[in-house]
Motif scaffolding. Structure first.
Motif: not given
Length: 120
Positions: A109-111, A115-116
């Motif tokens: 979720s952190m990535l 990224v988004t």
């Protein structure tokens, strides 16, 4: 040996020619005694060398046997150590997998968030 000298002395009294013969005979007798002693000494040295070589071989065999005994004892310990190390490694791998699976959703979720998310 006193008998020999007494014999030579009595022969010397008979004349000077006999004196030379007496000296030659005494010299030969002395040479014989020296040769006998030299041979006996060489034999003793040879025997001592053989005994020393045997003692060295016995000592070497004893030390080698002790070494082999210690090697066999420690190799038995080494098998136990290998088992223990394998078990500890498996436990650590299992622990790391559990931790990875526990934090995996948070990391994903952190990535995705980073990224988004667009920063200006």
């Amino acid at each position: 040996m006193s008998f020999i000298w007494l014999r030579y002395y009595s022969m010397a009294a008979s004349g000077s020619q006999n004196g030379i013969q007496l000296l030659l005979a005494a010299e030969q007798e002395a040479q014989h005694i020296v040769n006998t002693a030299r041979t006996a000494k060489q034999n003793r040295l040879k025997q001592a060398k053989e005994e020393a070589e045997k003692d060295i071989a016995d000592f070497r065999a004893q030390i080698e046997a002790e070494f082999q005994k210690k090697v066999s004892e420690s190799s038995g310990d080494s098998g136990a150590n290998m088992k223990r190390l394998e078990q500890e490694t498996d436990e650590k791998i299992s622990h790391l997998k559990e931790e990875a699976s526990r934090v995996s959703p948070d990391v994903v979720s952190m990535l995705l968030k980073h990224v988004t998310t667009i920063k200006n």
